[in-house]
Design a protein around this motif. Structure first.
Motif, short mmCIF file in Angstrom:
data_model
loop_
_atom_site.label_atom_id
_atom_site.label_comp_id
_atom_site.label_asym_id
_atom_site.label_seq_id
_atom_site.Cartn_x
_atom_site.Cartn_y
_atom_site.Cartn_z
N ILE A 1 46.24 -16.19 -1.43
CA ILE A 1 44.79 -15.86 -1.54
C ILE A 1 44.44 -14.63 -0.72
CG2 ILE A 1 42.30 -16.80 -1.15
CD1 ILE A 1 43.83 -19.54 -1.65
N LYS A 2 45.06 -14.60 0.30
CA LYS A 2 44.63 -13.39 1.42
C LYS A 2 45.15 -11.89 0.59
CE LYS A 2 44.15 -15.58 5.66
NZ LYS A 2 44.93 -15.49 7.11
N ALA A 3 46.32 -12.01 -0.13
CA ALA A 3 46.97 -10.93 -0.81
C ALA A 3 45.94 -10.66 -2.10
CB ALA A 3 48.28 -11.24 -1.01
N LEU A 4 45.53 -11.51 -2.64
CA LEU A 4 44.53 -11.20 -3.79
C LEU A 4 43.31 -10.65 -3.27
CD1 LEU A 4 45.57 -14.26 -6.20
CD2 LEU A 4 46.10 -12.13 -6.47
N GLU A 5 42.98 -11.20 -2.17
CA GLU A 5 41.49 -10.59 -1.69
C GLU A 5 41.81 -9.07 -1.27
OE1 GLU A 5 40.60 -13.53 1.43
OE2 GLU A 5 39.72 -14.80 -0.14
N GLU A 6 42.85 -8.86 -0.65
CA GLU A 6 43.05 -7.29 -0.24
C GLU A 6 43.45 -6.60 -1.59
OE1 GLU A 6 43.06 -5.93 2.67
OE2 GLU A 6 42.37 -7.91 3.35
N ARG A 7 43.90 -7.23 -2.40
CA ARG A 7 44.09 -6.19 -3.63
C ARG A 7 42.68 -6.11 -4.46
NH1 ARG A 7 46.70 -2.59 -6.53
NH2 ARG A 7 46.77 -2.93 -8.68
N ILE A 8 41.76 -7.00 -4.65
CA ILE A 8 40.56 -6.86 -4.95
C ILE A 8 39.83 -5.77 -4.16
CG2 ILE A 8 38.14 -8.02 -5.32
CD1 ILE A 8 39.63 -10.53 -5.93
N LYS A 9 39.80 -5.85 -2.98
CA LYS A 9 39.14 -4.83 -2.01
C LYS A 9 39.72 -3.38 -2.31
CE LYS A 9 38.27 -7.55 1.87
NZ LYS A 9 38.45 -7.89 3.21
N GLU A 10 41.15 -3.19 -2.63
CA GLU A 10 41.71 -1.93 -2.96
C GLU A 10 41.04 -1.56 -4.27
OE1 GLU A 10 44.31 1.38 -2.57
OE2 GLU A 10 43.45 0.07 -1.14
N LEU A 11 41.15 -2.45 -5.20
CA LEU A 11 40.76 -1.94 -6.61
C LEU A 11 39.33 -1.72 -6.50
CD1 LEU A 11 42.44 -4.57 -8.70
CD2 LEU A 11 43.09 -2.13 -8.60
N GLU A 12 38.48 -2.17 -5.72
CA GLU A 12 37.00 -1.87 -5.68
C GLU A 12 36.83 -0.55 -5.03
OE1 GLU A 12 35.31 -5.34 -3.34
OE2 GLU A 12 34.76 -6.17 -5.20
N ARG A 13 37.79 -0.23 -4.05
CA ARG A 13 37.67 1.26 -3.51
C ARG A 13 38.03 2.12 -4.62
NH1 ARG A 13 41.05 4.68 -1.45
NH2 ARG A 13 42.86 3.27 -1.95
N ILE A 14 39.24 1.98 -5.22
CA ILE A 14 39.52 2.57 -6.39
C ILE A 14 38.42 3.07 -7.18
CG2 ILE A 14 41.22 3.13 -8.19
CD1 ILE A 14 43.40 1.70 -6.23
N ILE A 15 37.68 2.16 -7.92
CA ILE A 15 36.77 2.14 -8.68
C ILE A 15 35.58 3.04 -8.20
CG2 ILE A 15 34.72 0.87 -10.01
CD1 ILE A 15 36.75 -1.30 -10.31
N GLY A 16 35.37 2.77 -6.80
CA GLY A 16 34.25 3.56 -6.32
C GLY A 16 34.74 4.93 -6.24
N GLN A 17 35.71 5.32 -5.92
CA GLN A 17 36.33 6.72 -5.81
C GLN A 17 36.21 7.20 -7.14
OE1 GLN A 17 40.25 6.53 -4.15
NE2 GLN A 17 39.36 7.04 -2.09
N LYS A 18 36.84 6.50 -8.18
CA LYS A 18 36.54 6.87 -9.59
C LYS A 18 34.98 7.11 -10.05
CE LYS A 18 40.80 6.95 -10.27
NZ LYS A 18 41.76 8.09 -10.40
N GLN A 19 34.16 6.25 -9.63
CA GLN A 19 32.85 6.50 -9.95
C GLN A 19 32.19 7.80 -9.60
OE1 GLN A 19 31.29 4.68 -12.38
NE2 GLN A 19 29.52 6.27 -12.21
N LEU A 20 32.51 8.14 -8.37
CA LEU A 20 32.11 9.20 -7.58
C LEU A 20 32.55 10.62 -8.31
CD1 LEU A 20 32.30 8.41 -3.57
CD2 LEU A 20 30.17 8.85 -5.17
N LEU A 21 33.98 10.61 -8.74
CA LEU A 21 34.33 11.68 -9.45
C LEU A 21 34.03 11.80 -10.79
CD1 LEU A 21 36.79 13.82 -9.38
CD2 LEU A 21 38.21 12.04 -10.28
N ILE A 22 33.53 10.93 -11.34
CA ILE A 22 32.88 10.87 -12.51
C ILE A 22 31.26 11.38 -12.44
CG2 ILE A 22 31.87 9.54 -14.55
CD1 ILE A 22 34.25 7.53 -14.37
N GLU A 23 30.71 11.03 -11.43
CA GLU A 23 29.61 11.66 -11.29
C GLU A 23 29.38 13.15 -10.78
OE1 GLU A 23 27.47 9.07 -8.36
OE2 GLU A 23 27.58 7.13 -9.74
#
Length: 80
Positions: free
Chosen positions: A19-41
């Motif tokens: 569960i902890k590993a999956l929560e960390e993976r979710i945080k990492e993916l959310e961070r990547i999505i945020g970076q990609k959104q900034l790049l698109i904008e």
């Protein structure tokens, strides 16, 4: 006297780690999505500035016709 009902959940150590590993993976993916959104904008803004500066339509409009000299059939006109 009425007793409160209490439920106790017992998890195996490996489940907690998963569960902890999956929560960390979710945080990492959310961070990547945020970076990609900034790049698109950023790229959209750069296109907008370039269009205004050079008075050119860079973005293709949805449903726009193909420019002359191109075909949409994908067939080659070269003869053997």
């Amino acid at each position: 006297m009425a007793k409160k009902q209490v439920k106790q959940v017992v998890e195996a150590k490996s489940d907690t780690q998963k569960i902890k590993a999956l929560e960390e993976r979710i945080k990492e993916l959310e961070r990547i999505i945020g970076q990609k959104q900034l790049l698109i904008e950023f790229k959209d803004k750069m296109i907008e500035i370039a269009e205004a500066t050079y008075n050119v339509d860079i973005k293709k409009k949805v449903g726009s016709k193909l420019s002359s000299g191109t075909t949409s059939t994908g067939k080659s006109t070269k003869k053997s």
